[in-house]
Write an enzyme that holds these catalytic residues in place. Structure first.
Site, mmCIF file in Angstrom:
data_model
loop_
_atom_site.group_PDB
_atom_site.id
_atom_site.type_symbol
_atom_site.label_atom_id
_atom_site.label_comp_id
_atom_site.label_asym_id
_atom_site.label_seq_id
_atom_site.Cartn_x
_atom_site.Cartn_y
_atom_site.Cartn_z
ATOM 1 N N HIS A 1 39.799 0.319 48.199
ATOM 2 C CA HIS A 1 39.066 1.043 47.161
ATOM 3 C C HIS A 1 38.797 0.165 45.937
ATOM 4 O O HIS A 1 39.543 0.200 44.962
ATOM 5 C CB HIS A 1 39.902 2.289 46.787
ATOM 6 C CG HIS A 1 39.423 3.045 45.598
ATOM 7 N ND1 HIS A 1 38.090 3.246 45.310
ATOM 8 C CD2 HIS A 1 40.117 3.688 44.602
ATOM 9 C CE1 HIS A 1 37.989 3.958 44.211
ATOM 10 N NE2 HIS A 1 39.196 4.231 43.756
ATOM 11 N N CYS B 1 36.017 5.797 39.070
ATOM 12 C CA CYS B 1 35.733 5.692 40.517
ATOM 13 C C CYS B 1 34.483 6.455 40.920
ATOM 14 O O CYS B 1 34.044 6.358 42.057
ATOM 15 C CB CYS B 1 36.936 6.167 41.313
ATOM 16 S SG CYS B 1 38.359 5.149 40.933
ATOM 17 N N CYS C 1 36.721 11.670 43.436
ATOM 18 C CA CYS C 1 37.516 11.918 42.234
ATOM 19 C C CYS C 1 37.507 10.659 41.377
ATOM 20 O O CYS C 1 37.331 9.555 41.889
ATOM 21 C CB CYS C 1 38.946 12.280 42.609
ATOM 22 S SG CYS C 1 39.788 10.973 43.516
HETATM 23 C C1 LIG Z 1 40.565 4.998 39.581
HETATM 24 C C2 LIG Z 1 39.846 6.281 39.757
HETATM 25 O O1 LIG Z 1 38.900 6.577 38.982
HETATM 26 C C3 LIG Z 1 40.278 7.253 40.807
HETATM 27 C C4 LIG Z 1 41.095 6.719 41.934
HETATM 28 O O2 LIG Z 1 40.591 6.337 42.944
HETATM 29 S S1 LIG Z 1 42.759 6.664 41.708
HETATM 30 C C5 LIG Z 1 43.325 5.386 42.821
HETATM 31 C C6 LIG Z 1 43.338 4.073 42.130
HETATM 32 N N1 LIG Z 1 44.071 3.110 42.914
HETATM 33 C C7 LIG Z 1 45.381 2.905 42.746
HETATM 34 O O3 LIG Z 1 46.017 3.523 41.924
HETATM 35 C C8 LIG Z 1 46.008 1.855 43.621
HETATM 36 C C9 LIG Z 1 47.356 2.327 44.036
HETATM 37 N N2 LIG Z 1 48.001 1.315 44.857
HETATM 38 C C10 LIG Z 1 48.936 0.471 44.392
HETATM 39 O O4 LIG Z 1 49.235 0.427 43.209
HETATM 40 C C11 LIG Z 1 49.628 -0.445 45.386
HETATM 41 O O5 LIG Z 1 48.770 -0.697 46.477
HETATM 42 C C12 LIG Z 1 50.942 0.208 45.914
HETATM 43 C C13 LIG Z 1 51.932 0.288 44.735
HETATM 44 C C14 LIG Z 1 50.698 1.577 46.485
HETATM 45 C C15 LIG Z 1 51.546 -0.633 47.050
HETATM 46 O O6 LIG Z 1 51.620 -1.949 46.641
HETATM 47 P P1 LIG Z 1 52.444 -3.022 47.525
HETATM 48 O O7 LIG Z 1 53.882 -2.661 47.528
HETATM 49 O O8 LIG Z 1 52.016 -4.350 47.048
HETATM 50 O O9 LIG Z 1 51.860 -2.739 48.981
HETATM 51 P P2 LIG Z 1 51.985 -3.616 50.270
HETATM 52 O O10 LIG Z 1 52.914 -4.780 50.071
HETATM 53 O O11 LIG Z 1 50.627 -3.914 50.762
HETATM 54 O O12 LIG Z 1 52.621 -2.604 51.292
HETATM 55 C C16 LIG Z 1 54.008 -2.288 51.260
HETATM 56 C C17 LIG Z 1 54.485 -2.223 52.704
HETATM 57 O O13 LIG Z 1 53.805 -1.164 53.349
HETATM 58 C C18 LIG Z 1 53.270 -1.635 54.570
HETATM 59 N N3 LIG Z 1 52.044 -0.874 54.860
HETATM 60 C C19 LIG Z 1 51.020 -0.618 53.997
HETATM 61 N N4 LIG Z 1 50.093 0.103 54.614
HETATM 62 C C20 LIG Z 1 50.520 0.318 55.883
HETATM 63 C C21 LIG Z 1 49.989 0.992 56.992
HETATM 64 N N5 LIG Z 1 48.804 1.622 56.929
HETATM 65 N N6 LIG Z 1 50.695 1.017 58.163
HETATM 66 C C22 LIG Z 1 51.891 0.398 58.235
HETATM 67 N N7 LIG Z 1 52.455 -0.274 57.190
HETATM 68 C C23 LIG Z 1 51.770 -0.304 56.035
HETATM 69 C C24 LIG Z 1 53.002 -3.108 54.317
HETATM 70 O O14 LIG Z 1 52.949 -3.855 55.521
HETATM 71 C C25 LIG Z 1 54.190 -3.495 53.486
HETATM 72 O O15 LIG Z 1 55.257 -3.724 54.358
HETATM 73 P P3 LIG Z 1 56.309 -4.907 54.050
HETATM 74 O O16 LIG Z 1 56.937 -4.543 52.732
HETATM 75 O O17 LIG Z 1 57.244 -4.862 55.209
HETATM 76 O O18 LIG Z 1 55.484 -6.155 53.945
#
Ligand SMILES: CC(=O)CC(=O)SCCNC(=O)CCNC(=O)[C@H](O)C(C)(C)COP(=O)(O)OP(=O)(O)OC[C@H]1O[C@@H](n2cnc3c(N)ncnc32)[C@H](O)[C@@H]1OP(=O)(O)O
Length: 428
Positions: A383, A97, A414
């Site tokens: 992201h 990242c 990070c």
């Molecule tokens: C890589 C590097 O070098 C360094 C880095 O940056 S590390 C970071 C790397 N990135 C990651 O690891 C990504 C991590 N994220 C994920 O794996 C997935 O997004 C997650 C597992 C966190 C969620 O996945 P998901 O379950 O498919 O999410 P999603 O369906 O969109 O949301 C779940 C619920 O939350 C709700 N929701 C999400 N954000 C919301 C918000 N801001 N406000 C209100 N509700 C919200 C959605 O509406 C959804 O509700 P329903 O189930 O009622 O539909």
């Protein structure tokens, strides 16, 4: 920190940025490749600033974290399909990242050393079009078959293929050395630093609110290039409240007590691309382009997260900025209070809060929250891994220019692999 030495080097100006709106994975960009998204972001910059001529841009530096083998030099392939002149050299880099920011630093170094007048840096990532690999055992059989000198030899090699060999190698959002996902690592860190659910949800709601306000006042007018029907980040939920966020179920750290990380206070998997135009002052002046800000310092650090996280310690996977920033500030002779704006990449709200706590533990003043991620950050924009650093550089430079007058901004990103990349932008 590696300050760009004053005598023999030139100041490096951030001239402009361009990015496609970020999209949630498997959404509107599901069929877009890294190259297509990066081309759109690059063309946005080239066309807006009339950079099409031969030799106009010294080079293009970019990268992607999830890269197909056909994109062996994604940056060069992107140049060849873009409005940039085909005589523009280009190369890839990758620091998870930190890629987008490290691309900016690589480009800046050449400008500072007088090796080129201008360069474009950037990054792209798609979790939708992730590269599926061939199962390692099947790959070895296919290579053996290719090496065989006779039809019989090839048939003998191919006869070794078993149904299990057809299972593809799917890239996981996990650390190769621990097998833990980024979210699981962040959950260990959150516990070690005592980060609460309430503080994470508050940070997430603020990110959405501030990004929405920035779009509202037209801040992204010159930064965001419409792409595939989107004109703003798809993940943005302007009305996302702390109450809604508090109702979401935890998704990481479920094996420990009171898990706090949810889909709302974690970044979603995202597709997108971003670019930044950098140049010497002479180059910009000759074209009548006004620098937004100058890149004046940068730093990188790494932590032993394997030992740290396994022991549930404070030096978690995403905590290298806890070392990079104090080191950068010490060498620059600055305190965190000397910054008008602070940009911390929000991989997870918990990682931002752990980083802030670690900076204080290492003797830095508390960050004034009114100066932190004032136009929102990754929790709201999403992201796309390698694009994030370039997004932040362009956003911070734009914010400093919007304030007008002298100003200073800090960037902290990070990265997977226990790394962190940081930088300082200034306006004089
Ligand atoms: C890589 C590097 O070098 C360094 C880095 O940056 S590390 C970071 C790397 N990135 C990651 O690891 C990504 C991590 N994220 C994920 O794996 C997935 O997004 C997650 C597992 C966190 C969620 O996945 P998901 O379950 O498919 O999410 P999603 O369906 O969109 O949301 C779940 C619920 O939350 C709700 N929701 C999400 N954000 C919301 C918000 N801001 N406000 C209100 N509700 C919200 C959605 O509406 C959804 O509700 P329903 O189930 O009622 O539909």
């Amino acid at each position: 920190m590696n300050p760009l030495p004053a005598q023999s080097t030139r100041r490096v100006a951030v001239i402009a940025g361009a990015r496609v709106p970020f999209a949630r994975s498997d959404g509107p960009y599901a069929t877009a490749s890294n190259q297509e998204m990066l081309t759109a972001a690059l063309d946005g910059l080239v066309e807006r600033h009339g950079l099409q001529g031969p030799g106009e841009v010294g080079e293009f530096v970019a990268g992607a974290v999830l890269k197909h083998s056909r994109d062996f030099n994604l940056a060069r392939e992107t140049v060849l399909g873009s409005a940039l002149h085909p005589s523009t050299p280009a190369y890839d880099i990758q620091q998870a990242c930190g890629t987008g920011l490290q691309a900016v630093i690589a480009a800046a170094n050449k400008i500072a050393l007088g090796q080129t007048g201008s360069a474009i840096a950037g990054g792209a990532d798609t979790a939708s079009d992730a590269p599926l690999g061939v199962n390692d055992r099947l790959r070895r059989i296919l290579l053996e078959a290719r090496r065989a000198k006779s039809l019989g030899g090839r048939a003998k090699a191919l006869a070794k293929v078993r149904p299990g060999h057809l299972v593809p190698d799917i890239p996981r959002n996990a650390e190769p050395r621990t097998g833990l996902s980024m979210g699981e690592h962040a959950a260990v860190t959150a516990r070690a630093w005592g980060v609460t659910r309430e503080a994470q949800d508050e940070l997430a709601a603020t990110s959405h609110r501030r990004l929405a306000a920035a779009y509202e006042r037209g801040f992204f007018q010159d930064l965001v290039v419409p792409f595939r029907g989107l004109s703003r980040d798809q993940n943005l939920r302007p009305g996302s409240t702390v109450e809604q966020l508090a109702a979401l179920r935890p998704v990481f750290g479920l094996s420990g007590p009171e898990p706090t990380m949810t889909a709302g206070n974690s970044t979603p998997l995202t597709d997108g691309a971003a670019t930044v135009l950098l140049a010497s002052e002479e180059w910009a002046e000759a074209r009548g382009l006004e620098p937004l800000a100058y890149l004046t310092a940068y730093e990188a650090a790494a932590v032993d997260f394997v030992g740290g996280d396994v022991a549930g310690g404070e030096d978690g996977l995403l905590m290298a900025p806890a070392y990079a920033v104090p080191r950068m500030l010490e060498r620059a002779g600055l305190g965190i209070e000397d910054f008008d704006l602070v940009e911390i990449h929000e991989a997870f709200a918990s990682q931002v809060l752990a980083t802030l706590a670690a900076w204080e533990k290492r003797g830095l003043a508390p960050v004034d929250r009114a100066r932190l991620n004032v136009a929102g950050s990754s929790l709201a924009t999403g992201h796309p891994f390698a694009a994030t650093g370039a997004r932040i550089v362009a956003t911070l430079a734009g914010l400093l220019a919007e304030r007008g007058g002298p100003g200073r901004g800090l960037i902290s990103v990070c990265a997977a692999g226990g790394q962190g990349v940081t930088a300082i932008l200034e306006r004089t």
